[in-house]
Design an enzyme around this catalytic site. Structure first.
Site, mmCIF file in Angstrom:
data_model
loop_
_atom_site.group_PDB
_atom_site.id
_atom_site.type_symbol
_atom_site.label_atom_id
_atom_site.label_comp_id
_atom_site.label_asym_id
_atom_site.label_seq_id
_atom_site.Cartn_x
_atom_site.Cartn_y
_atom_site.Cartn_z
ATOM 1 N N LEU A 1 -19.567 17.516 -22.413
ATOM 2 C CA LEU A 1 -19.784 18.350 -21.235
ATOM 3 C C LEU A 1 -18.643 19.346 -21.063
ATOM 4 C CD1 LEU A 1 -21.633 18.910 -18.803
ATOM 5 C CD2 LEU A 1 -20.160 17.385 -17.479
ATOM 6 N N TYR A 2 -17.418 18.949 -21.411
ATOM 7 C CA TYR A 2 -16.299 19.891 -21.345
ATOM 8 C C TYR A 2 -16.621 21.149 -22.137
ATOM 9 C CZ TYR A 2 -11.778 21.992 -22.424
ATOM 10 O OH TYR A 2 -10.749 22.883 -22.608
ATOM 11 N N ALA A 3 -17.088 20.981 -23.370
ATOM 12 C CA ALA A 3 -17.439 22.124 -24.200
ATOM 13 C C ALA A 3 -18.580 22.920 -23.573
ATOM 14 C CB ALA A 3 -17.825 21.652 -25.598
#
Length: 338
Positions: free
Chosen positions: A151-153
């Site tokens: 999700l960070y990406a």
């Protein structure tokens, strides 16, 4: 010129702010000083920045919409360097909500401020993590990046898309920089080099994922800061040769640019640890483990576009960069070795 640097008390933000101040810019540093990692480290960075007469600090959260609007309305920033975000690839798997709140909603508040208050150029942090499931090396900004693994990406890919929409709708020049494995003095305690150093000096084992065989484009923070500042100075412009039948993801008819910013010299993790052992004068006890969920085996940045446009080139080999980190770590923490 007056420049807003968000995340100024953070690792990269601190070094970028120092570089801008050194050349005479006025810097307004924004940070919420959260406790994702030891706030004392952030306070120490901030204390150094506050010795400069052209630096002012504003403690504010990106998600404070009214506070961000007021900041832009009163300060008249020429340019903005947006580095604040909820960091940590692995933490995004366990705590997804804070990543969307900070990295997506917070980015919206910053780009809205730029839109409404005549900011000449927004430069913002993206990440090599957007390459996700891609395996074609070197990673190029001309590649499709629609398969993030965390999700960070995904939040950083969302920032790139949001930036393009604002560049297209409102003519706001935006430049996104995909950072590759940044390390160096004043680094974050959750990063590998920091963890390895602390554990080795304490006589504790280190966790080495993928059995240490993956390669990373480790990039020294001083090289990163120089590249960010060079990008700030080159205002993004439309690409006259952009073809909608074969669209290049890194440019546009709008004033929009994406660049990789890395070392272009990948190093195997085991070699990275070997260099660290050399400067610590101690051998590591290694827990060799498989690759973690969300990690990619290797990274390698194609930085030719950034070199062509702003003259960027990373000049610091890991042997020198790790040495500088170890010297800083010993000076700052005065560790007692086990």
């Amino acid at each position: 010129m007056k420049i807003l640097v968000t995340g100024a008390a953070g690792f990269i933000g601190f070094h970028v702010s120092q570089g801008l101040l050194a050349r005479g810019d006025e810097v307004v540093g924004l940070d919420n000083l959260n406790d994702y990692y030891d706030p004392r480290l952030k306070a120490a960075r901030l204390e150094i920045l506050q010795r400069h007469e052209k630096f002012r600090f504003v403690k504010r959260d990106l998600i404070d919409r009214g506070g961000i609007e007021t900041l832009f309305a009163t300060e008249n920033f020429g340019r903005v360097v947006h580095l604040a975000a909820q960091a940590g690839v692995r933490n995004s798997i366990e705590n997804p909500h804070i990543y969307v709140t900070s990295n997506v909603t917070g980015f919206l508040h910053i780009i809205e401020g730029c839109r409404h208050h005549g900011v000449e150029h927004l430069v913002y942090a993206s990440t090599s993590s957007v390459y996700g499931a891609n395996t074609h090396m070197p990673f190029s900004v001309d590649q499709n990046v629609d398969h993030p693994l965390t999700l960070y990406a995904a939040t950083k890919k969302a920032n790139e898309l949001m930036a393009h929409s604002y560049s297209s709708l409102y003519g706001l020049p935006t430049t996104g920089l995909r950072f590759f494995s940044v390390y160096g003095p004043w680094g974050r305690p959750d990063m590998a080099l920091f963890k390895f150093t602390a554990n080795i000096l304490a006589g504790k084992p280190i966790d080495v994922f993928n059995y240490g065989r993956h390669k990373r484009d480790f990039t020294y923070v001083g090289d990163i800061a120089a590249g960010v500042i060079a990008a700030v100075d080159r205002i993004a412009s439309p690409d006259a040769g952009w073809n909608s039948d074969a669209p290049n993801p890194s440019t546009s008819r709008a004033p929009y640019r994406l660049y990789n910013i890395g070392n272009q010299r990948p190093v195997e993790l085991l070699r990275y640890i070997e260099v660290l052992e050399q400067y610590l004068g101690r051998k590591a006890q290694k827990n060799l483990l498989p690759l973690q969920p969300g990690d990619v085996p290797d990274t390698l940045a194609d930085v030719e576009a950034l070199t062509r446009d702003v003259g960027y080139r990373a000049n610091t080999p890991v042997e020198e960069g790790v040495k500088l980190f170890v010297e800083w770590y010993r000076d700052y923490y005065h560790p007692q070795t086990a």
